[in-house]
Design a protein around this motif. Structure first.
Motif, short mmCIF file in Angstrom:
data_model
loop_
_atom_site.label_atom_id
_atom_site.label_comp_id
_atom_site.label_asym_id
_atom_site.label_seq_id
_atom_site.Cartn_x
_atom_site.Cartn_y
_atom_site.Cartn_z
N VAL A 178 0.85 -1.21 0.00
CA VAL A 178 0.00 0.00 0.00
C VAL A 178 0.88 1.25 0.00
O VAL A 178 0.62 2.21 -0.74
N SER A 179 1.92 1.20 0.82
CA SER A 179 2.79 2.39 0.90
C SER A 179 3.53 2.60 -0.41
O SER A 179 3.81 3.74 -0.79
N ILE A 180 3.83 1.52 -1.13
CA ILE A 180 4.50 1.64 -2.43
C ILE A 180 3.58 2.38 -3.41
O ILE A 180 3.99 3.30 -4.10
N LYS A 181 2.31 1.97 -3.43
CA LYS A 181 1.36 2.63 -4.34
C LYS A 181 1.13 4.09 -3.92
O LYS A 181 1.09 4.98 -4.77
N ASN A 182 1.01 4.30 -2.61
CA ASN A 182 0.73 5.66 -2.14
C ASN A 182 1.89 6.62 -2.36
O ASN A 182 1.71 7.83 -2.28
N SER A 183 3.08 6.06 -2.64
CA SER A 183 4.24 6.93 -2.89
C SER A 183 3.99 7.80 -4.13
O SER A 183 4.57 8.87 -4.28
N VAL A 184 3.09 7.35 -5.01
CA VAL A 184 2.76 8.13 -6.22
C VAL A 184 2.07 9.44 -5.83
O VAL A 184 2.17 10.43 -6.51
N GLY A 185 1.43 9.43 -4.71
CA GLY A 185 0.74 10.64 -4.24
C GLY A 185 1.69 11.69 -3.71
O GLY A 185 1.30 12.84 -3.49
N SER A 186 2.97 11.33 -3.51
CA SER A 186 3.92 12.32 -3.00
C SER A 186 4.25 13.32 -4.11
O SER A 186 3.97 13.08 -5.28
#
Lengths: 112, 349
Positions: B293-301
């Protein structure tokens, strides 16, 4: 007088995995060698433990989960009680939010 | 007393007999030596013939013109499937990869090729089906070979070139956060990014490594579980790649769902669900499973603007559009053994 602990200077600037057997500078190691002893010291001295998260390359979610979630389990205390004596300092707000969320999950699971 | 040994005739007879036996022994020794020589010569001849007889003529396979998992997944994965099949076949044959006509190469394909070759070496299959090949005629494609550091791991006569715009290909099987640190330092050196800007990068690489280590013993992958990491920069962006040679996210979930008796979804849907945190990890603990999940959410950075995850038959892309993560799902014909993460980081000058 609060107890101040800066992870990047006193522990490592490259926090690692969740468990000790998975790699160096793990969340489990941080919990057992730093967080629990320092937190107990703060409770005994009736002061705050200030953990400064700044200065590291990052914090893998597993590290934060095991360290701060594990504190809830090991101290057998509710999140809010712990946060009465624990101050988490960081310029990166998302880490503080993540720690609070993970502590709440561990509280639901292990504290009755 | 006249004993036999003192008899003159007996002494003479004994002398004649000893000479005769000695001559015979010398003859026998010489004959044995010759025989040993003959046998050893015959053995060498036989082994050469044996090898020649058992080896089929070279098996040529043509590498796709556009050799890239990211940009040309179907042809490239089909090539790798063919290569792996030949390596694992019971027939002894020399494999020859024809790269002469390759026009475009990206490093992700070279990383996968390196993983396949390293796997062969580790399993002692190099002598059974040795791989050889030629270099592309196209100069740019050849330059990718040299610059990427791929040749550092091969026996060849090509001179190595150090380029500041790429990191070398790092690989390993254990968790090593120093590699994540090196990848962040690469970003700091090539862009005006600070340690706070690259923490998503650090966390993502650490979580990917942890996934490789955690699933190393439960995997039924054709390749040995390793991770490979690489970074390069161009004018506008930094490109990062992380390749995990496990069995792949979709297959891992499928194996677990099989136990639960649930029906099979498309690989792209399984991957999408895994990145959304819909599945628990192998530990089945509620406190686990936040890595993907954190890998995917890194796109939001602010820094990471594009993420592509290719695993098994799934090839999903995550891009940021008006602060919302847009997901594009795609199912391929072939199946990639492992998981390739490919992401682009905005270059701040």
């Amino acid at each position: 007088m609060d107890i101040y602990y800066k992870i990047s200077k006193e522990f490592t600037d490259t926090p690692g995995p969740r468990l000790i057997n998975e790699g160096n500078y793990s969340g489990e190691l941080f919990l057992s060698s730093v967080l629990i002893p320092k937190f107990k010291e703060a409770l005994a001295l009736k002061c705050n433990l200030v953990i400064d998260l700044d200065g590291t390359y990052g914090y893998p979610p597993s590290f934060l989960d095991e360290a701060f979630g594990g504190l809830v389990k090991e101290m057998n205390m509710k999140k809010n009680l712990i946060l009465n004596n624990l101050i988490i300092k960081s310029s990166r707000r998302h880490y503080i939010e993540k720690i609070h969320t993970r502590m709440a999950v561990w509280e639901d699971l292990y504290i009755k | 007393m006249n004993i036999k040994t003192n008899n003159k005739n007996y002494v003479l007879w004994k002398k004649r007999r000893d000479t005769k036996v000695h001559k015979l022994n010398v003859k026998k020794k010489k004959w044995r030596k010759e025989r040993r020589k003959q046998i050893s010569t015959k053995k060498i001849d036989r082994s050469v013939k044996y090898l020649e007889r058992d080896y089929l003529p070279d098996k040529f396979i043509n590498v796709p013109k556009h050799f890239s998992i990211i940009n040309n997944p179907n042809d490239t994965i089909s090539f790798f499937d063919q290569l792996i099949e030949l390596i694992y076949s019971k027939v002894k044959q020399k494999i020859y990869m024809n790269m002469k006509n390759v026009e475009v190469i990206t490093v992700d394909a070279l990383i996968y090729l390196l993983a396949v070759i390293k796997n062969m070496r580790a399993r002692g299959m190099v002598h059974k089906n040795p791989i050889r090949g030629n270099y592309p005629d196209n100069k740019e494609a050849f330059a990718v070979f040299v610059r990427s550091g791929f040749l550092d791991y091969m026996n060849n006569g090509v001179e190595k070139i150090d380029s500041k715009d790429i990191s070398r290909i790092y690989y390993g099987s254990n968790y090593d956060q120093n590699i994540s640190k090196k990848m962040c330092i690469f970003a700091h050196e090539h862009s005006a990014l600070t340690i706070d800007d690259t923490d998503y990068l650090y966390n993502s690489i650490c979580e990917m490594m942890l996934n490789t280590v955690q699933h190393a013993y439960e995997s039924s992958s054709k390749l040995i579980n390793n991770w490979y990491s690489y970074a390069e920069c161009n004018e506008n962006e930094l490109i990062y790649m992380f390749f995990d040679t496990g069995e792949g996210i979709a297959k891992t979930i499928d194996r677990r769902m099989g136990f639960l008796g649930l029906s099979r979804e498309k690989d792209s849907d399984l991957l999408s669900s895994a990145l959304n945190g819909d599945f628990r990890t192998s530990t089945k603990l509620k406190t686990r499973g936040s890595g993907l999940v954190s890998i995917k959410n890194s796109v939001g950075s602010d820094m990471i603007k594009y993420l592509s995850v290719i695993t098994n038959k799934a090839s999903n892309v995550y891009e940021i559009n008006d602060k919302i993560i847009v997901e594009k799902k795609n199912d391929m014909d072939g199946s990639l053994t492992g998981t390739l993460y490919y992401w682009k980081v905005r270059r701040v000058k």
